[in-house]
Design a protein around this motif. Structure first.
Motif, PDB file in Angstrom:
ATOM      1  N   CYS A  68      38.274 -25.476 -61.331  1.00  0.00           N
ATOM      2  CA  CYS A  68      38.977 -25.837 -60.387  1.00  0.00           C
ATOM      3  C   CYS A  68      38.102 -26.659 -58.981  1.00  0.00           C
ATOM      4  N   ILE A 107      50.265 -34.807 -51.881  1.00  0.00           N
ATOM      5  CA  ILE A 107      48.966 -35.378 -51.122  1.00  0.00           C
ATOM      6  C   ILE A 107      48.020 -34.918 -52.299  1.00  0.00           C
ATOM      7  N   GLY A 108      47.176 -35.540 -53.140  1.00  0.00           N
ATOM      8  CA  GLY A 108      46.296 -35.544 -53.943  1.00  0.00           C
ATOM      9  C   GLY A 108      46.934 -35.052 -55.523  1.00  0.00           C
ATOM     10  N   GLY A 140      44.257 -31.581 -60.261  1.00  0.00           N
ATOM     11  CA  GLY A 140      44.742 -30.531 -61.112  1.00  0.00           C
ATOM     12  C   GLY A 140      45.838 -29.992 -60.564  1.00  0.00           C
ATOM     13  N   ASP A 153      47.280 -40.442 -53.238  1.00  0.00           N
ATOM     14  CA  ASP A 153      46.073 -40.260 -53.622  1.00  0.00           C
ATOM     15  C   ASP A 153      45.256 -41.312 -53.415  1.00  0.00           C
ATOM     16  N   VAL A 154      43.884 -41.180 -53.336  1.00  0.00           N
ATOM     17  CA  VAL A 154      42.857 -42.427 -53.058  1.00  0.00           C
ATOM     18  C   VAL A 154      42.649 -43.227 -54.697  1.00  0.00           C
ATOM     19  N   VAL A 163      47.143 -26.851 -48.654  1.00  0.00           N
ATOM     20  CA  VAL A 163      46.706 -26.038 -49.839  1.00  0.00           C
ATOM     21  C   VAL A 163      45.332 -26.451 -50.302  1.00  0.00           C
ATOM     22  N   GLY A 164      44.990 -27.640 -50.111  1.00  0.00           N
ATOM     23  CA  GLY A 164      43.543 -27.890 -50.288  1.00  0.00           C
ATOM     24  C   GLY A 164      42.583 -27.381 -49.092  1.00  0.00           C
ATOM     25  N   ILE A 165      41.336 -26.808 -49.477  1.00  0.00           N
ATOM     26  CA  ILE A 165      40.627 -26.262 -48.299  1.00  0.00           C
ATOM     27  C   ILE A 165      39.588 -27.130 -47.966  1.00  0.00           C
ATOM     28  N   PRO A 183      48.883 -21.573 -47.486  1.00  0.00           N
ATOM     29  CA  PRO A 183      49.220 -20.581 -48.771  1.00  0.00           C
ATOM     30  C   PRO A 183      48.002 -20.445 -49.544  1.00  0.00           C
ATOM     31  N   TRP A 209      46.979 -19.159 -53.164  1.00  0.00           N
ATOM     32  CA  TRP A 209      47.349 -18.491 -54.679  1.00  0.00           C
ATOM     33  C   TRP A 209      48.667 -18.247 -54.814  1.00  0.00           C
ATOM     34  N   ARG A 227      43.199 -31.454 -65.519  1.00  0.00           N
ATOM     35  CA  ARG A 227      42.482 -30.088 -65.341  1.00  0.00           C
ATOM     36  C   ARG A 227      41.426 -30.409 -66.514  1.00  0.00           C
TER      37      ARG A 227
HETATM   38  P1  NAD Z   1      41.050 -32.107 -57.717  1.00  0.00           P
HETATM   39  O1  NAD Z   1      39.960 -32.560 -57.700  1.00  0.00           O
HETATM   40  O2  NAD Z   1      41.473 -31.883 -59.404  1.00  0.00           O
HETATM   41  O3  NAD Z   1      42.383 -32.979 -57.118  1.00  0.00           O
HETATM   42  C1  NAD Z   1      42.149 -33.495 -55.857  1.00  0.00           C
HETATM   43  C2  NAD Z   1      42.819 -34.528 -55.639  1.00  0.00           C
HETATM   44  O4  NAD Z   1      42.915 -35.093 -54.330  1.00  0.00           O
HETATM   45  C3  NAD Z   1      42.148 -35.934 -56.435  1.00  0.00           C
HETATM   46  O5  NAD Z   1      43.207 -36.377 -57.301  1.00  0.00           O
HETATM   47  C4  NAD Z   1      41.516 -36.591 -55.499  1.00  0.00           C
HETATM   48  O6  NAD Z   1      41.560 -38.025 -55.706  1.00  0.00           O
HETATM   49  C5  NAD Z   1      42.641 -36.503 -54.271  1.00  0.00           C
HETATM   50  N1  NAD Z   1      42.128 -36.785 -52.877  1.00  0.00           N
HETATM   51  C6  NAD Z   1      40.834 -36.432 -52.296  1.00  0.00           C
HETATM   52  N2  NAD Z   1      40.761 -37.071 -51.165  1.00  0.00           N
HETATM   53  C7  NAD Z   1      42.044 -37.626 -50.923  1.00  0.00           C
HETATM   54  C8  NAD Z   1      42.540 -38.312 -49.625  1.00  0.00           C
HETATM   55  N3  NAD Z   1      41.748 -38.638 -48.621  1.00  0.00           N
HETATM   56  N4  NAD Z   1      43.990 -38.537 -49.908  1.00  0.00           N
HETATM   57  C9  NAD Z   1      44.623 -38.411 -51.028  1.00  0.00           C
HETATM   58  N5  NAD Z   1      44.125 -37.700 -52.063  1.00  0.00           N
HETATM   59  C10 NAD Z   1      42.874 -37.490 -51.977  1.00  0.00           C
HETATM   60  O7  NAD Z   1      41.092 -30.496 -57.144  1.00  0.00           O
HETATM   61  P2  NAD Z   1      42.031 -29.342 -57.445  1.00  0.00           P
HETATM   62  O8  NAD Z   1      41.139 -28.481 -58.230  1.00  0.00           O
HETATM   63  O9  NAD Z   1      43.496 -29.731 -57.815  1.00  0.00           O
HETATM   64  O10 NAD Z   1      42.229 -28.651 -55.945  1.00  0.00           O
HETATM   65  C11 NAD Z   1      42.608 -29.321 -54.839  1.00  0.00           C
HETATM   66  C12 NAD Z   1      42.461 -28.517 -53.822  1.00  0.00           C
HETATM   67  O11 NAD Z   1      42.928 -26.979 -53.502  1.00  0.00           O
HETATM   68  C13 NAD Z   1      40.969 -28.361 -53.453  1.00  0.00           C
HETATM   69  O12 NAD Z   1      40.644 -28.324 -52.181  1.00  0.00           O
HETATM   70  C14 NAD Z   1      40.943 -26.729 -54.035  1.00  0.00           C
HETATM   71  O13 NAD Z   1      39.867 -26.033 -53.439  1.00  0.00           O
HETATM   72  C15 NAD Z   1      42.111 -26.259 -53.249  1.00  0.00           C
HETATM   73  N6  NAD Z   1      42.829 -25.079 -53.908  1.00  0.00           N
HETATM   74  C16 NAD Z   1      43.345 -24.007 -53.145  1.00  0.00           C
HETATM   75  C17 NAD Z   1      44.030 -23.112 -53.635  1.00  0.00           C
HETATM   76  C18 NAD Z   1      44.813 -22.283 -52.425  1.00  0.00           C
HETATM   77  O14 NAD Z   1      45.022 -21.146 -53.008  1.00  0.00           O
HETATM   78  N7  NAD Z   1      45.119 -22.649 -51.288  1.00  0.00           N
HETATM   79  C19 NAD Z   1      43.830 -22.681 -54.874  1.00  0.00           C
HETATM   80  C20 NAD Z   1      43.231 -23.616 -55.565  1.00  0.00           C
HETATM   81  C21 NAD Z   1      42.674 -24.770 -55.139  1.00  0.00           C
END
Ligand code: NAD
Ligand code: ZN
Ligand code: ZN
Length: 346
Positions: A38, A178-179, A182, A203-204, A269-271, A292, A294, A339
């Motif tokens: 992750c 967005i993104g 995984g 996505d970028v 969701v992203g951190i 949120p 998990w 993933r």
């Molecule tokens: P990942 O690297 O598989 O996916 C992230 C995606 O975001 C990639 O496809 C990347 O190209 C894209 N991205 C990056 N910068 C961008 C931008 N400026 N604009 C658009 N897209 C962009 O990561 P992941 O494992 O899917 O995790 C995603 C995020 O969620 C991470 O920040 C992770 O820490 C977080 N996360 C949060 C929780 C939660 O409970 N809130 C749980 C799991 C993961």
């Protein structure tokens, strides 16, 4: 046994040999078949020594699945040989949130020092994993551990974020993801399975946008300064009713706010540390912004049911345990499509 550990602040994870654990009273020993990689692990390995909240060395892996190998004294409800996934955000089991099944929001976990495997406690990126209670094991019901293990986080987390927005995602609405990594590529499938909304992925990376289309996104938009305008044009200028940000960096959180329609839900969701000001002249009227974490145990069972029905399928790249550091490098470089999953026993 072999384990993938983060051992030193700022260093890459290493494959090392550690003693095989034995289950104490109430504990279950799992022979790990699969452990997901992750982006949160990349984040934690970037924290400074001052801000790092866990003990080192730390065995990584907060997505785990495998076969029950041994039971500690008094364990009931599971048997040796059962194929199970691990529910990661473990709580005390007794507070009001835990009583509702929302162990991810346990009120006492911090006070009791309860940490998820791989996020403070020894994780699943090892040949064996010790699980503290049988209730954290969710049966796989015939699902393949390798393709299912990411659903314990990359499926459960977007499911939890999307489920509560379902009343808003009626016909004629738009949901923005967005993104498309995984979590995001599962989110797209969840939105397609659970809502009639048009799904727009941002996505970028062109490869991630291609993945997004192949898992069901109706439209894809490259993430740059023009992205908000393009998403707004796709929605007739009104914006999207649901926005799910799986990057969470400042540019994406700003984008999420800019494309949120009146009464939309925005889930960060992203951190990545981005923040969205909420208020008049900041967001459209009545936009709800959440961050949120998990999901609940019952939601994980629901996600597995969706997988059994064929509604979600994780794109996985598999690696042997010795290749785990390479998988992390590739994730860091944005090169994993879907993933990465580590196979600690083969
Ligand atoms: P990942 O690297 O598989 O996916 C992230 C995606 O975001 C990639 O496809 C990347 O190209 C894209 N991205 C990056 N910068 C961008 C931008 N400026 N604009 C658009 N897209 C962009 O990561 P992941 O494992 O899917 O995790 C995603 C995020 O969620 C991470 O920040 C992770 O820490 C977080 N996360 C949060 C929780 C939660 O409970 N809130 C749980 C799991 C993961
Ligand atoms: Zn995670
Ligand atoms: Zn609790």
């Amino acid at each position: 046994m072999k384990a993938v550990q983060y051992r030193e602040i700022g260093a890459a994870p290493e494959v090392v040999t550690v003693p095989e654990p034995t289950p104490g009273p109430g504990q279950v020993l799992l022979r790990v078949a699969a452990a997901g990689v992750c982006h949160s692990d990349i984040a934690l390995m970037s924290w400074s020594a001052e801000s790092f909240p866990y003990q080192l060395p730390l065995t990584l892996g907060h997505e785990g699945a495998g076969t029950v190998a041994a039971l500690g004294e008094g364990v009931t409800g599971v048997e040796e040989g059962d194929v199970v996934a691990v529910y990661g955000p473990q709580g005390c089991g007794r507070c009001v949130k835990c009583a509702q099944g929302k162990e991810n929001y346990c009120l006492r976990a911090a006070e009791l020092g309860i940490l998820p495997p791989g996020l403070g406690a020894p994780g699943a990126m090892a040949e064996f994993l010790l699980v503290n209670d049988a209730r954290f094991l969710v049966p796989l019901n015939g699902l393949d551990p390798v393709t299912t293990v990411p659903l314990t986080d990359a499926g459960l987390t977007p499911y939890h974020a999307i489920k509560r927005s379902l009343p808003k995602l009626v016909p004629g609405t738009t949901a923005v993801v967005i993104g498309a990594g995984g979590l995001g590529h599962v989110a797209i499938q969840l939105l397609r399975a659970l809502t009639p909304s048009r799904v727009v992925a941002v996505d970028v990376s062109e490869e991630k946008l291609a993945l997004a289309r192949s898992v069901g996104a109706h439209e894809t938009v490259l993430s740059d300064e023009g992205a908000a305008d393009r998403v707004r044009r796709l929605t007739g200028g009104l914006g999207a009713e649901g926005v799910f940000d799986f990057a969470g960096v400042q540019p994406t959180v700003t984008l999420a706010g800019a494309v949120a329609a009146v009464e939309a839900d925005v889930a960060i969701v992203g951190i990545g540390g981005g923040a969205l000001p909420v208020g008049f002249n900041s967001t459209a009227f009545d936009v709800a912004v959440t961050a949120p974490y998990w999901g609940s145990r019952s939601e994980l069972a629901e996600v597995f049911d969706l997988a059994s029905a064929g509604a979600v399928e994780v794109r996985v790249e598999t690696y042997g345990i010795d290749e785990a550091p390479v998988a992390y490098e590739r994730l860091h470089a944005g090169k994993i499509n879907g993933r990465a999953v580590i196979l600690p026993n083969g």
